[in-house]
Design an enzyme around this catalytic site. Structure first.
Site, mmCIF file in Angstrom:
data_model
loop_
_atom_site.group_PDB
_atom_site.id
_atom_site.type_symbol
_atom_site.label_atom_id
_atom_site.label_comp_id
_atom_site.label_asym_id
_atom_site.label_seq_id
_atom_site.Cartn_x
_atom_site.Cartn_y
_atom_site.Cartn_z
ATOM 1 C CD GLU A 140 11.489 12.433 11.561
ATOM 2 O OE1 GLU A 140 12.278 11.880 10.769
ATOM 3 O OE2 GLU A 140 10.460 11.867 11.992
ATOM 4 C CB CYS B 211 13.650 8.816 8.142
ATOM 5 S SG CYS B 211 14.339 7.672 6.938
ATOM 6 C CE LYS C 186 -3.006 3.053 2.464
ATOM 7 N NZ LYS C 186 -2.162 4.165 1.937
ATOM 8 C CD GLU D 83 13.445 4.146 7.483
ATOM 9 O OE1 GLU D 83 13.479 5.110 8.297
ATOM 10 O OE2 GLU D 83 13.192 4.262 6.283
#
Length: 482
Positions: free
Chosen positions: A385, A288, A179, A254
């Site tokens: 983040e 990331c 997906k 991850e």
């Protein structure tokens, strides 16, 4: 889309069991430059996705029985077709994701490299013979495909995050259901079109689109799925991980990062500055492993800042299809709002934002790159983040201090540092609590290296020879020969 050389790559249907599948309910896909609608994809029903899982389960038996060499030949064809269509795939990606065209083409090459690598690595899946403890016994292990695999992939790398999961799964003999992010499904569907052309059998590689919550629950809880892989935020990863527990599913995650970038007083400053630009502003900071915190030694802080700010000021923001663009639009206006809140908090607590010369008028999904100085650990931007083109510079004074500050986070994906002292290189690299460490470099991603983090940045490794292990099951054989 009209400028694609190979128009068959633009698909607005899902790919299930070798068929292009539609649904009356659809999801619109927009260009982040101006929010114009590029097209639609189906919002599949639970029944349609359940059928995809069943068909993948049925298809895996034949795919898993092929020799590793036979699977390798097919995967190599897929790799070659992707390489042959880089221009079109890059354009598709830029249109739906926004990143500069050359950067998008670079990602396509990177994505293809995983298929090339695992096409060969699948032929090197070895068992072992174990010395017996009973004279009449013979002990050995074999490795077999784990089963049907599912994956949910992000919008920031819409090609590479698919192939980094699908290539080892298919090379191991598994079938897969993916997906992609609703923001960037067209790149995924183009990869499926090329997979079909390469001769990957029906049901082995499937792309489904639809409501994230509904599909996510099905792909994590279904009993016919043996392995689940996810790349995305830690917050969502926690939820998906918990859902996988209901069927004790093997999981690789991850997740988020908060990468430190440390420049010691003995570093090559010019090299550190050039690497800082790469490690912070690639993909507009939406990766990331992008740097979140720059720790600069007090002795060289002003020198580094001057050179770094000068280079940041020259970065050009604009449409990714324009050749001069360095930073394209952010994926959504909501992302920019989140960054604005982090900057507001930092400024209120004493940080300063540098004036960087010519800037675009910030509107829509466009944001200027920013440099914040006088940043300290009390500010939210140090702990959250950022996921955008905002650099935060922090002074430090000694090695032990900066290691402690760098490790003061729930994340542990990537870290970077610069030093010419070989003794310090080993000391710091070993003490940083991170799954990946770049030493005197800001570019660490590579198909031959194990990608993954520690702490709440995830589980498992992708790429390298370790990347195929998550798609294999070790079976122990004990044979009595008496």
């Amino acid at each position: 889309m009209k400028k694609l050389i190979n128009s068959s790559l633009f698909r607005q249907s899902c790919y299930i069991n070798g068929q292009w599948v539609d649904n009356a309910k659809t999801i619109s896909v927009t260009n982040p430059v101006d929010q114009s609608v590029l097209g639609t994809v189906p919002s599949l029903s639970i029944e349609q996705v359940n059928d995809a899982i069943i068909k993948a389960h049925q298809a895996m038996e034949g795919w898993g029985k092929l020799t590793a060499k036979a699977r390798s030949i097919i995967l190599r064809r897929w790799f070659t077709l992707i390489e042959d269509n880089i221009d079109d795939l890059g354009r598709l990606m830029t249109l739906e994701q926004g990143k500069p065209l050359q950067e998008a083409k670079g990602e396509i090459r990177y994505a293809a490299s995983f298929i090339e690598w695992f096409a060969e690595e699948g032929k090197r899946v070895y068992g072992e013979t174990i010395p017996q403890t009973v004279t009449s016994n013979r002990i050995s292990t074999i490795k077999q495909p784990i089963g049907v695999c599912s994956a949910i992939t992000p919008w920031n790398f819409p090609a590479a995050m698919i192939t980094r999961k699908a290539a080892p799964a298919l090379a191991a003999g598994c079938s897969m259901i993916i997906k992609p992010a609703s923001e960037t499904p067209f790149t995924a569907l183009a990869l499926a079109a090329l997979a079909e052309q390469a001769g990957i059998p029906a049901g082995v590689f499937n792309i489904v689109t639809g409501e994230s919550r509904v599909l996510g629950e099905l792909l994590t809880k279904h009993e016919l799925i043996s392995k689940f892989s996810f790349t995305g935020s830690t917050q969502v990863g926690r939820q998906l991980y918990a859902q996988c527990a209901s069927t004790i599913k093997k999981t690789s995650l991850e997740l988020g990062g908060n990468a430190p970038f440390i420049v010691f007083e003995d570093a090559d400053i010019d090299k550190a500055v050039d690497s800082a630009i790469q490690a912070k502003f690639r993909n507009g900071g939406q990766t990331c492993v992008c740097v979140n915190r720059f720790y600069i030694h007090d002795d060289i802080y002003e020198q580094f800042l001057e050179k770094f700010a000068d280079k940041v000021a020259k970065l050009r923001v604009g449409n990714g299809l324009d050749e001069e663009t360095d930073i394209g639009p952010m994926i959504t206006a909501r992302a920019i709002s989140g960054m604005a809140e982090l900057v507001k908090d930092a400024l209120a607590k004493g940080a300063r934002q540098l004036v960087l010369g010519h800037e675009i008028v910030e509107q829509g999904n466009f944001i200027n790159p920013k440099v914040l100085v006088d940043v300290d650990d009390s500010m939210d931007i140090v702990h959250e983040e950022i996921f955008g083109p905002i650099a935060t510079l922090i002074r430090f004074y000694d090695e032990e201090e900066v290691i402690k500050r760098a490790n003061n986070t729930i994340y542990g994906l990537a870290a970077y540092f610069f030093s010419k002292d070989i003794r310090r290189v080993y000391r710091v690299a070993e003490k940083l609590q991170s799954g990946m460490v770049g030493v005197n470099t800001g570019m660490i991603s590579n198909e031959v290296a194990p990608f993954g983090g520690v702490k709440q940045s995830g589980l498992g490794k992708e790429g390298s020879r370790y990347g195929i292990e998550d798609y294999l099951s070790v079976k122990y054989l004990c044979i009595d020969v008496a």
